[in-house]
Design a protein around this motif. Sequence first.
Motif, PDB file in Angstrom:
ATOM      1  N   GLY A  73      26.438  41.532  41.253  1.00 36.58           N
ATOM      2  CA  GLY A  73      26.929  40.612  42.170  1.00 36.58           C
ATOM      3  C   GLY A  73      28.481  40.743  42.424  1.00 36.58           C
ATOM      4  O   GLY A  73      29.236  41.073  41.857  1.00 36.58           O
ATOM      5  N   PRO A  74      28.818  40.005  43.501  1.00 33.24           N
ATOM      6  CA  PRO A  74      29.943  40.056  44.256  1.00 33.24           C
ATOM      7  C   PRO A  74      31.076  39.246  43.414  1.00 33.24           C
ATOM      8  O   PRO A  74      32.364  39.961  43.421  1.00 33.24           O
ATOM      9  N   ALA A  75      30.906  38.418  42.622  1.00 34.02           N
ATOM     10  CA  ALA A  75      31.788  37.847  41.900  1.00 34.02           C
ATOM     11  C   ALA A  75      32.339  38.981  40.712  1.00 34.02           C
ATOM     12  O   ALA A  75      33.591  38.899  40.544  1.00 34.02           O
ATOM     13  N   ALA A  76      31.517  39.500  39.910  1.00 34.49           N
ATOM     14  CA  ALA A  76      31.980  40.425  39.014  1.00 34.49           C
ATOM     15  C   ALA A  76      32.811  41.598  39.651  1.00 34.49           C
ATOM     16  O   ALA A  76      33.823  41.990  39.204  1.00 34.49           O
ATOM     17  N   ALA A  77      32.315  41.874  40.940  1.00 35.79           N
ATOM     18  CA  ALA A  77      33.117  43.145  41.741  1.00 35.79           C
ATOM     19  C   ALA A  77      34.435  42.521  42.287  1.00 35.79           C
ATOM     20  O   ALA A  77      35.475  43.365  42.161  1.00 35.79           O
ATOM     21  N   LEU A  78      34.207  41.340  42.515  1.00 33.01           N
ATOM     22  CA  LEU A  78      35.704  40.811  43.128  1.00 33.01           C
ATOM     23  C   LEU A  78      36.985  40.794  42.012  1.00 33.01           C
ATOM     24  O   LEU A  78      37.926  41.124  42.285  1.00 33.01           O
ATOM     25  N   GLU A  79      36.445  40.641  40.879  1.00 32.30           N
ATOM     26  CA  GLU A  79      37.458  40.854  39.715  1.00 32.30           C
ATOM     27  C   GLU A  79      38.169  41.926  39.587  1.00 32.30           C
ATOM     28  O   GLU A  79      39.294  42.347  39.360  1.00 32.30           O
ATOM     29  N   LEU A  80      37.253  43.032  39.687  1.00 36.13           N
ATOM     30  CA  LEU A  80      37.596  44.523  39.804  1.00 36.13           C
ATOM     31  C   LEU A  80      38.575  44.833  40.798  1.00 36.13           C
ATOM     32  O   LEU A  80      39.636  45.415  40.818  1.00 36.13           O
ATOM     33  N   VAL A  81      38.310  44.262  42.036  1.00 36.46           N
ATOM     34  CA  VAL A  81      39.041  44.589  43.142  1.00 36.46           C
ATOM     35  C   VAL A  81      40.309  43.849  43.162  1.00 36.46           C
ATOM     36  O   VAL A  81      41.468  44.402  43.592  1.00 36.46           O
ATOM     37  N   ASP A  82      40.379  42.524  42.910  1.00 34.11           N
ATOM     38  CA  ASP A  82      41.694  41.786  42.445  1.00 34.11           C
ATOM     39  C   ASP A  82      42.719  42.531  41.809  1.00 34.11           C
ATOM     40  O   ASP A  82      43.635  42.448  41.889  1.00 34.11           O
ATOM     41  N   ALA A  83      41.996  43.235  40.695  1.00 32.97           N
ATOM     42  CA  ALA A  83      42.889  44.066  39.785  1.00 32.97           C
ATOM     43  C   ALA A  83      43.515  45.141  40.416  1.00 32.97           C
ATOM     44  O   ALA A  83      44.652  45.657  40.014  1.00 32.97           O
ATOM     45  N   LEU A  84      42.907  45.548  41.273  1.00 34.99           N
ATOM     46  CA  LEU A  84      43.431  46.849  42.306  1.00 34.99           C
ATOM     47  C   LEU A  84      44.513  46.520  43.159  1.00 34.99           C
ATOM     48  O   LEU A  84      45.145  47.292  43.870  1.00 34.99           O
ATOM     49  N   THR A  85      44.629  45.053  43.653  1.00 34.38           N
ATOM     50  CA  THR A  85      45.655  44.814  44.696  1.00 34.38           C
ATOM     51  C   THR A  85      47.139  45.196  44.241  1.00 34.38           C
ATOM     52  O   THR A  85      47.800  45.233  45.286  1.00 34.38           O
ATOM     53  N   ALA A  86      47.231  45.175  42.875  1.00 35.53           N
ATOM     54  CA  ALA A  86      48.682  45.580  42.661  1.00 35.53           C
ATOM     55  C   ALA A  86      48.864  47.183  42.504  1.00 35.53           C
ATOM     56  O   ALA A  86      49.980  47.557  42.236  1.00 35.53           O
TER      57      ALA A  86
END
Length: 423
Positions: free
Chosen positions: A349-362
């Motif tokens: 699901g996208p919610a779990a993936a968004l947490e991973l992607v948000d961590a990469l924005t830095a």
Amino acid sequence: MAVSDTHRAVEAVWRIESARLIAGLARMVHDIGLAEELAQDALVAALEQWPESGIPDNPGAWLMSIAKRRAIDQFRRRDRFDRKLAELGRDAEARQEQAEPDLDAIEDDIGDDLLRLVFTACHPVLSTEARVALTLRLLGGLSTDEVARAFLVPESTVAQRIVRAKRTLAKKKVPFEVPRGAELARRLSSVLEVIYLIFNEGYSATTGDDWMRPALCEDALRLGRILAELAPWEPEVHGLVALMEIQASRSRARMDASGAPVLLLDQDRARWDQLLIRRGLAALDRAERLGAPGSYTVQAAIAACHARARTPEETDWQRIAGLYDLLGRLAPSPVVELNRAVAVSMAFGPAAALELVDALTAEPALERYHLLPSVRADLLSKLDRHAEAKAEFERAATLTRNERERALLLERAAASAPEPVSS
């Protein structure tokens, strides 16, 4: 045969034979630049003589024979020069050490010569850009102009890279040999990196108006297949070939009739090349039987998951997510983490993936990487956060340098526009 037909035949022979010719000559003269000059002399002789004499039965052997004669002339001139120096009081022993080599042995062990040429052209002492240009020139048989057009850079830039690369190899006295032991693994990694970089530039063009440059994919595949024949004991060589074969199988389906990109889940899988898939799966099987999987073999296993799925719904996303976990341990990088997030999205699901992607924005390495906002936009869209998705697609469009990709991202941004609120 008309002159123009003969010239086309000469070009075709050159494309096939040039790498073997240069490799054999480089072993004898210990200088890649000189070897290429001798091979070019033979090519000029063919262009002059074949329209009158006809194409010989064995054109490769003919070119090698001419190049050998040129090499002998070179050595004799050098020998005369050395004798003159000796007469002037130079040390005769130094001259003995530069004795004329056994050019009759030039056609022996041509496979090993090609392998030496691959490792020399991809030597880590050269920049990545120089390694790519020199490899395509010496092993791909591409002209300087063709390399320049493939990478959308001026011809003079490519010419300078090639000249400097040859000069650096000579200055650093890089031996024309296949490395051994631990050095082999390090140098093989450089070779595979160059070949995959060439393939990737063809598969997803960094810049320009075209989404793909198929000729580069074909050149990389050809180099990979040659390397697999020369080094059949190396699992990662087969892993890379498997990866390229399977990815190349989708080429026809990755663009529509207008040349616009077609995303993986939207592709017509009937257009995937089943022959390339079979070749890729066979190479993957060889790689897995030869030893523990490396990063290319794992990427090929991921590609195989897609190739085996007859429909998008049949894709085993949980296995793909697991393979990305393994890839992250073998070759950790922010880009691998981003790809893992995509697999997690599809599997969990996208919610779990968004947490991973948000961590990469830095992550500084992804600051200008257009696929980070593109993936984030896709996840936001699936979570019905359309306004944020639109802004991220637009940001991705400003970062990509490929016009086809920019158009696709802006199209997705427009499709993500929030519905107007009715009064």
